[in-house]
Scaffold this motif. Structure first.
Motif, PDB file in Angstrom:
ATOM      1  N   GLY A 123       0.563  -1.215  -0.098  1.00  0.00           N
ATOM      2  CA  GLY A 123      -0.160  -0.039  -0.116  1.00  0.00           C
ATOM      3  C   GLY A 123       0.857   1.424   0.125  1.00  0.00           C
ATOM      4  O   GLY A 123       0.355   2.375   0.156  1.00  0.00           O
ATOM      5  N   ILE A 124       1.936   1.185  -0.163  1.00  0.00           N
ATOM      6  CA  ILE A 124       2.904   2.564  -0.454  1.00  0.00           C
ATOM      7  C   ILE A 124       2.773   3.000  -1.807  1.00  0.00           C
ATOM      8  O   ILE A 124       3.167   2.680  -2.850  1.00  0.00           O
ATOM      9  N   TRP A 125       2.057   4.057  -1.976  1.00  0.00           N
ATOM     10  CA  TRP A 125       1.513   4.650  -3.096  1.00  0.00           C
ATOM     11  C   TRP A 125       2.321   5.983  -3.506  1.00  0.00           C
ATOM     12  O   TRP A 125       2.355   6.408  -4.589  1.00  0.00           O
ATOM     13  N   THR A 126       2.814   6.664  -2.459  1.00  0.00           N
ATOM     14  CA  THR A 126       3.553   8.039  -2.912  1.00  0.00           C
ATOM     15  C   THR A 126       4.905   8.089  -2.447  1.00  0.00           C
ATOM     16  O   THR A 126       5.328   7.369  -1.373  1.00  0.00           O
ATOM     17  N   PRO A 127       5.713   8.994  -2.915  1.00  0.00           N
ATOM     18  CA  PRO A 127       7.170   9.170  -2.459  1.00  0.00           C
ATOM     19  C   PRO A 127       6.921   9.809  -1.126  1.00  0.00           C
ATOM     20  O   PRO A 127       7.905   9.419  -0.471  1.00  0.00           O
ATOM     21  N   GLU A 128       5.976  10.392  -0.464  1.00  0.00           N
ATOM     22  CA  GLU A 128       6.017  10.917   0.689  1.00  0.00           C
ATOM     23  C   GLU A 128       5.864   9.832   1.756  1.00  0.00           C
ATOM     24  O   GLU A 128       6.536   9.652   2.716  1.00  0.00           O
ATOM     25  N   GLU A 129       5.072   8.755   1.375  1.00  0.00           N
ATOM     26  CA  GLU A 129       4.744   7.690   2.219  1.00  0.00           C
ATOM     27  C   GLU A 129       5.961   6.776   2.242  1.00  0.00           C
ATOM     28  O   GLU A 129       6.401   6.340   3.002  1.00  0.00           O
ATOM     29  N   LEU A 130       6.808   6.547   1.374  1.00  0.00           N
ATOM     30  CA  LEU A 130       7.939   5.917   0.851  1.00  0.00           C
ATOM     31  C   LEU A 130       8.990   6.488   2.059  1.00  0.00           C
ATOM     32  O   LEU A 130       9.738   5.809   2.795  1.00  0.00           O
ATOM     33  N   LYS A 131       9.231   7.742   1.963  1.00  0.00           N
ATOM     34  CA  LYS A 131      10.241   8.509   2.751  1.00  0.00           C
ATOM     35  C   LYS A 131       9.772   8.188   4.216  1.00  0.00           C
ATOM     36  O   LYS A 131      10.569   8.096   5.174  1.00  0.00           O
ATOM     37  N   HIS A 132       8.477   8.153   4.598  1.00  0.00           N
ATOM     38  CA  HIS A 132       7.905   8.205   6.029  1.00  0.00           C
ATOM     39  C   HIS A 132       8.348   6.788   6.410  1.00  0.00           C
ATOM     40  O   HIS A 132       8.848   6.684   7.597  1.00  0.00           O
ATOM     41  N   GLY A 178       5.318  -1.659  -5.721  1.00  0.00           N
ATOM     42  CA  GLY A 178       4.547  -2.549  -6.438  1.00  0.00           C
ATOM     43  C   GLY A 178       3.851  -1.830  -7.354  1.00  0.00           C
ATOM     44  O   GLY A 178       3.908  -1.107  -8.402  1.00  0.00           O
ATOM     45  N   THR A 179       2.583  -1.658  -7.136  1.00  0.00           N
ATOM     46  CA  THR A 179       1.376  -1.305  -7.844  1.00  0.00           C
ATOM     47  C   THR A 179       1.725   0.137  -8.221  1.00  0.00           C
ATOM     48  O   THR A 179       1.135   0.402  -9.376  1.00  0.00           O
ATOM     49  N   ALA A 180       2.167   1.072  -7.207  1.00  0.00           N
ATOM     50  CA  ALA A 180       1.935   2.454  -7.614  1.00  0.00           C
ATOM     51  C   ALA A 180       3.144   2.743  -8.780  1.00  0.00           C
ATOM     52  O   ALA A 180       2.926   3.935  -9.394  1.00  0.00           O
ATOM     53  N   ILE A 181       3.925   1.904  -9.180  1.00  0.00           N
ATOM     54  CA  ILE A 181       4.928   1.882  -9.996  1.00  0.00           C
ATOM     55  C   ILE A 181       4.747   1.323 -11.386  1.00  0.00           C
ATOM     56  O   ILE A 181       4.939   1.482 -12.523  1.00  0.00           O
ATOM     57  N   THR A 182       4.463  -0.070 -11.091  1.00  0.00           N
ATOM     58  CA  THR A 182       4.317  -0.926 -12.135  1.00  0.00           C
ATOM     59  C   THR A 182       2.995  -1.540 -12.775  1.00  0.00           C
ATOM     60  O   THR A 182       2.712  -2.455 -13.386  1.00  0.00           O
ATOM     61  N   ARG A 183       1.587  -0.994 -12.129  1.00  0.00           N
ATOM     62  CA  ARG A 183       0.555  -1.533 -12.660  1.00  0.00           C
ATOM     63  C   ARG A 183      -0.349  -0.297 -13.007  1.00  0.00           C
ATOM     64  O   ARG A 183      -1.129   0.385 -12.513  1.00  0.00           O
TER      65      ARG A 183
END
Length: 229
Positions: A190-199, A211-216
């Motif tokens: 469920g990581i959808w945004t760069p901000e969430e990834l940073k968090h 996955g999904t946010a980049i490759t689907r």
């Protein structure tokens, strides 16, 4: 073959991109997944998560990054479908996958056993293999740690019938696992945004899978459509 130390070092603090498409999805193609993984590598990803020996072989043609390999297989008598039996583990092992991820939830496996019963046998049989535990709860992660998994992932949080109400990404679970278990915690789900990834990295996770946010593209498009409805 990369050493275990090299694999650990290469993904620490880095992004792993999941490149998967199931048979019913428009992007289902080993060739497409190979190009997807190559694109992810060119963009700076330091690891790939992939499903099926066919996709993994294709990805290896152009991508020299650690691969977390899985085989999704549905069995009638079990909800466990991520690398659910020895058959799938053996295929991935023979292919030379750097890390094999398996469902480490409390659910009963296709052979009628629990992860606590089968993992000691798996670890004994594949002594030189790194394994990642795909978990959905704190308790499952605790069991995985006690069993001796090399990596613990939050992959299945929100995807088991007893965690469906969880908001993703499950930051609370990630934070607890980092605090309580001295093994690499891989944030996934469920990581959808760069901000969430940073968090999630700020929480102290070892690495993270997106996955999904980049490759689907179908799912990405749906999110944009929902925003304008």
């Amino acid at each position: 073959m990369k050493t275990k130390e090299a694999i650990f070092a290469s993904i620490k603090g880095e992004l792993i991109v999941s490149c998967q498409a199931l048979p019913e999805e428009p992007m289902h193609s080993s060739f497409i997944m190979g190009r997807m993984a190559y694109s992810a590598m060119k963009g700076g990803a330091k690891g790939i998560r992939a499903n099926s020996v066919e996709d993994i072989r294709e990805i290896k043609q152009t991508v020299d990054l650690p691969i977390i390999g899985i085989i999704k297989n549905v069995y009638e008598n079990s909800d466990v479908f991520i690398t659910p039996t020895f058959k799938e583990i053996d295929l991935l092992y023979r292919e030379g996958v750097d890390i094999i991820a398996i469902d480490a939830t409390k659910r009963i496996r296709p052979d009628g056993k629990t992860i606590s019963e089968v993992y000691p046998v798996i670890k004994e049989k594949y002594k030189d293999q790194l394994f990642m535990a795909d978990c959905s709860t704190y308790e499952e992660a605790k069991t995985a740690y006690e069993l001796g998994f090399d990596f613990i992932g939050t992959t299945l949080s929100g995807y088991t019938n007893y965690t469906q109400e969880v908001n993703l990404p499950n930051m609370e679970l990630m934070e607890r696992l980092v605090k309580d278990f001295p093994v690499p915690i891989i944030a996934e789900g469920g990581i959808w945004t760069p901000e969430e990834l940073k968090h999630v990295f700020d929480l102290g996770v070892y690495s993270a899978v997106v996955g999904t946010a980049i490759t689907r593209p179908m799912d990405i498009t749906k999110r944009f459509i929902e925003a304008i409805k």
